[in-house]
Scaffold this active site. Sequence first.
Site, PDB file in Angstrom:
ATOM      1  NE  ARG A 148      -3.592  -2.149   2.820  1.00  0.00           N
ATOM      2  CZ  ARG A 148      -3.356  -3.252   3.533  1.00  0.00           C
ATOM      3  NH1 ARG A 148      -2.186  -3.399   4.156  1.00  0.00           N
ATOM      4  NH2 ARG A 148      -4.262  -4.200   3.625  1.00  0.00           N
ATOM      5  CE  LYS A 172      -6.417  -0.571   4.533  1.00  0.00           C
ATOM      6  NZ  LYS A 172      -7.690  -0.862   3.851  1.00  0.00           N
ATOM      7  CG  HIS A 244      -4.476   0.521  -4.090  1.00  0.00           C
ATOM      8  ND1 HIS A 244      -3.868   0.572  -2.855  1.00  0.00           N
ATOM      9  CD2 HIS A 244      -5.449  -0.416  -3.982  1.00  0.00           C
ATOM     10  CE1 HIS A 244      -4.453  -0.279  -2.034  1.00  0.00           C
ATOM     11  NE2 HIS A 244      -5.406  -0.905  -2.687  1.00  0.00           N
ATOM     12  NE  ARG A 247      -2.824  -3.596  -1.354  1.00  0.00           N
ATOM     13  CZ  ARG A 247      -2.384  -4.374  -0.369  1.00  0.00           C
ATOM     14  NH1 ARG A 247      -1.093  -4.599  -0.215  1.00  0.00           N
ATOM     15  NH2 ARG A 247      -3.244  -4.936   0.465  1.00  0.00           N
ATOM     16  CG  HIS A 270      -6.171  -8.668   1.225  1.00  0.00           C
ATOM     17  ND1 HIS A 270      -6.300  -9.131  -0.072  1.00  0.00           N
ATOM     18  CD2 HIS A 270      -5.989  -7.322   1.120  1.00  0.00           C
ATOM     19  CE1 HIS A 270      -6.201  -8.112  -0.907  1.00  0.00           C
ATOM     20  NE2 HIS A 270      -6.013  -7.022  -0.212  1.00  0.00           N
ATOM     21  CE1 TYR A 279      -5.815  -7.662  -7.283  1.00  0.00           C
ATOM     22  CE2 TYR A 279      -6.179  -8.590  -5.114  1.00  0.00           C
ATOM     23  CZ  TYR A 279      -5.827  -7.532  -5.907  1.00  0.00           C
ATOM     24  OH  TYR A 279      -5.489  -6.334  -5.347  1.00  0.00           O
TER      25      TYR A 279
END
Length: 299
Positions: A148, A172, A244, A247, A270, A279
């Site tokens: 990120r 995160k 992004h 990524r 994630h 994806y």
Amino acid sequence: MKWNSYIKDFQSYLKIERGLSKNTIDNYSFDIERLCLFLSENQIDISPLKIQEETIQQFIYAVSSEVNARSQARIISGLKSFFGYLIFEDYRLDNPLELIESPKTGRKLPDTLSVDEIDALIKSIDLTSNEGERNRAMLETLYGCGLRVSELVSLKISDLFFEEGFIKITGKGNKQRFVPIGSLAQKYIQVYKETVRVHLNVKKEHGDVLFLNRRGSQLTRAMIFTIIKDLAVKIELNKKISPHTFRHSFATHLLENGADLRSIQLMLGHESITTTEIYLHLDRKFLSEVINNFHPRKS
């Protein structure tokens, strides 16, 4: 106390207790202020402690003619969070959006770059400048590790474990993960460190930060966006891209070349594999080839 005071308290809560970025907090605030504007325009004088579902429904109906379903869903989500905060602080007992459903939006597939497009972007970097060496190292790291943008700008020298082939990423919620880093990204980081960074007058508070601006301070997210946008213009790339996008391309190219979703999930950081599953929709031709090559009943 009317709306402004509660909004400011909510903003402080999001920043201090939730640790959210300024961009995210601004988005939450914009949604609440939009509701305030609706109330003002319709001469509805009511506090956030007294407003009920019927008034919120009127507001949602009004904005539905102005924004798409995705924006409408974001507004509803933002308001739910605000009133959830008021409940958390014992300002009110119920959430007026509890029974309000968000519109079905479908999942937007992320934009991606081809390997050739990524090569073209990186090759277009002007390496005669100090910033060029830094930018090449940054883009190789961004794409090579699937980071990120916030993870890229906060990457520290002490997070580099090149002998082991990994870097430590703080993602995160301050959750940490180790991500493999390839020899090419390692090479260009070393070049940047030894030929550019070593000559900067590094600010004391940013002494361990890897990628710095010319004044020796940590780069901002906005600067990364600008660098990538300028490179896209330079090669006349007919796509709207951002950090992004690198990524997304990282994950897509791994999947296309046979990596499993669980590994990609761990590298991207994630929390849920359902986030990574988006994806799977990117290259149906690849999925067909997987069936044809590996399924026992392929023929």
